[in-house]
Design a protein around this motif. Structure first.
Motif, short mmCIF file in Angstrom:
data_model
loop_
_atom_site.label_atom_id
_atom_site.label_comp_id
_atom_site.label_asym_id
_atom_site.label_seq_id
_atom_site.Cartn_x
_atom_site.Cartn_y
_atom_site.Cartn_z
N ALA A 130 -15.07 10.06 23.48
CA ALA A 130 -14.38 11.01 22.60
C ALA A 130 -14.43 12.42 23.17
O ALA A 130 -13.43 13.13 23.19
CB ALA A 130 -15.02 10.99 21.21
N GLY A 131 -15.59 12.80 23.65
CA GLY A 131 -15.74 14.16 24.18
C GLY A 131 -14.95 14.39 25.45
O GLY A 131 -14.35 15.45 25.64
N SER A 132 -14.93 13.40 26.32
CA SER A 132 -14.26 13.62 27.60
C SER A 132 -12.75 13.48 27.49
O SER A 132 -12.01 14.29 28.05
CB SER A 132 -14.81 12.67 28.66
OG SER A 132 -14.48 11.34 28.36
N LYS A 133 -12.27 12.49 26.77
CA LYS A 133 -10.82 12.28 26.71
C LYS A 133 -10.13 13.26 25.76
O LYS A 133 -9.25 14.01 26.15
CB LYS A 133 -10.51 10.84 26.27
CG LYS A 133 -11.12 9.78 27.14
CD LYS A 133 -10.60 9.84 28.55
CE LYS A 133 -11.14 8.69 29.36
NZ LYS A 133 -12.21 9.02 30.25
N ALA A 134 -10.52 13.24 24.50
CA ALA A 134 -9.85 14.10 23.52
C ALA A 134 -10.17 15.57 23.76
O ALA A 134 -9.31 16.44 23.58
CB ALA A 134 -10.23 13.69 22.10
N GLY A 135 -11.39 15.87 24.17
CA GLY A 135 -11.76 17.26 24.45
C GLY A 135 -10.99 17.83 25.62
O GLY A 135 -10.54 18.98 25.59
N THR A 136 -10.82 17.04 26.67
CA THR A 136 -10.06 17.48 27.83
C THR A 136 -8.60 17.70 27.47
O THR A 136 -8.00 18.70 27.86
CB THR A 136 -10.18 16.45 28.96
OG1 THR A 136 -11.54 16.33 29.32
CG2 THR A 136 -9.37 16.87 30.16
N LEU A 137 -8.04 16.76 26.73
CA LEU A 137 -6.64 16.91 26.33
C LEU A 137 -6.45 18.12 25.43
O LEU A 137 -5.51 18.89 25.60
CB LEU A 137 -6.16 15.64 25.63
CG LEU A 137 -4.68 15.59 25.28
CD1 LEU A 137 -3.81 15.75 26.53
CD2 LEU A 137 -4.36 14.29 24.58
N GLY A 138 -7.36 18.33 24.48
CA GLY A 138 -7.24 19.47 23.58
C GLY A 138 -7.36 20.80 24.29
O GLY A 138 -6.53 21.70 24.11
N SER A 139 -8.36 20.93 25.13
CA SER A 139 -8.52 22.20 25.85
C SER A 139 -7.40 22.41 26.86
O SER A 139 -6.94 23.53 27.07
CB SER A 139 -9.89 22.26 26.53
OG SER A 139 -10.02 21.19 27.44
N GLY A 140 -6.94 21.33 27.48
CA GLY A 140 -5.82 21.45 28.42
C GLY A 140 -4.55 21.90 27.73
O GLY A 140 -3.82 22.75 28.25
N LEU A 141 -4.27 21.34 26.55
CA LEU A 141 -3.08 21.76 25.82
C LEU A 141 -3.18 23.22 25.37
O LEU A 141 -2.18 23.94 25.40
CB LEU A 141 -2.86 20.85 24.61
CG LEU A 141 -2.30 19.46 24.93
CD1 LEU A 141 -2.28 18.60 23.68
CD2 LEU A 141 -0.92 19.56 25.54
N MET A 142 -4.36 23.64 24.97
CA MET A 142 -4.50 25.05 24.57
C MET A 142 -4.33 25.99 25.76
O MET A 142 -3.76 27.08 25.63
CB MET A 142 -5.83 25.26 23.86
CG MET A 142 -5.83 24.65 22.47
SD MET A 142 -7.26 25.05 21.50
CE MET A 142 -8.33 23.71 21.92
N LEU A 143 -4.80 25.57 26.94
CA LEU A 143 -4.56 26.39 28.14
C LEU A 143 -3.08 26.40 28.52
O LEU A 143 -2.57 27.41 29.01
CB LEU A 143 -5.42 25.89 29.30
CG LEU A 143 -6.88 26.31 29.26
CD1 LEU A 143 -7.67 25.58 30.34
CD2 LEU A 143 -7.02 27.80 29.42
N ILE A 144 -2.39 25.29 28.32
CA ILE A 144 -0.95 25.26 28.58
C ILE A 144 -0.22 26.19 27.62
O ILE A 144 0.73 26.88 28.01
CB ILE A 144 -0.43 23.81 28.51
CG1 ILE A 144 -0.93 23.03 29.72
CG2 ILE A 144 1.09 23.78 28.44
CD1 ILE A 144 -0.65 21.56 29.69
#
Length: 111
Positions: free
Chosen positions: A39-53
């Motif tokens: 949960a931390g690696s997949k959803a966290g990465t996607l969430g932070s990546g989308l916010m950086l985008i």
């Protein structure tokens, strides 16, 4: 900034925030270290990546856009590797998957 950009930034920020929230809830609610790590690696990465985008879309400065996209690439390259190494270390010290894990293909360590 045109309304299309504002809507795009808002949508990407909300979606990224939802994924970050799902990651946080997964860290609290899931049963063992492997599920929490997923949960931390997949959803966290996607969430932070989308916010950086969203930051890259909002910014009109090339240095901010470059740094934001470099952060996305950094997250995408490091999160799977670190999750794999943490899972491998947890398995080596003896943490077994919980009963909810249907298939455990990892061999049991020799004792």
């Amino acid at each position: 900034m045109t309304p299309i950009y504002e809507v795009a930034v808002g949508v990407v920020l909300v979606v990224g925030s939802i994924f970050a929230l799902i990651a946080a809830i997964g860290l609290l609610r899931l049963q063992d270290v492997y599920m929490r790590m997923h949960a931390g690696s997949k959803a966290g990465t996607l969430g932070s990546g989308l916010m950086l985008i969203a930051l890259a879309i909002h910014a009109h400065q090339i240095d901010v856009i470059t740094r934001a996209l470099a952060g996305v690439v950094f997250f995408l390259l490091t999160a799977p590797v670190s999750a794999h190494l943490l899972a491998k270390a947890a398995l080596e010290v003896g943490y077994r998957p919980c009963a909810a894990t249907k298939v455990d293909e990892m061999p049991k360590p020799e004792e």
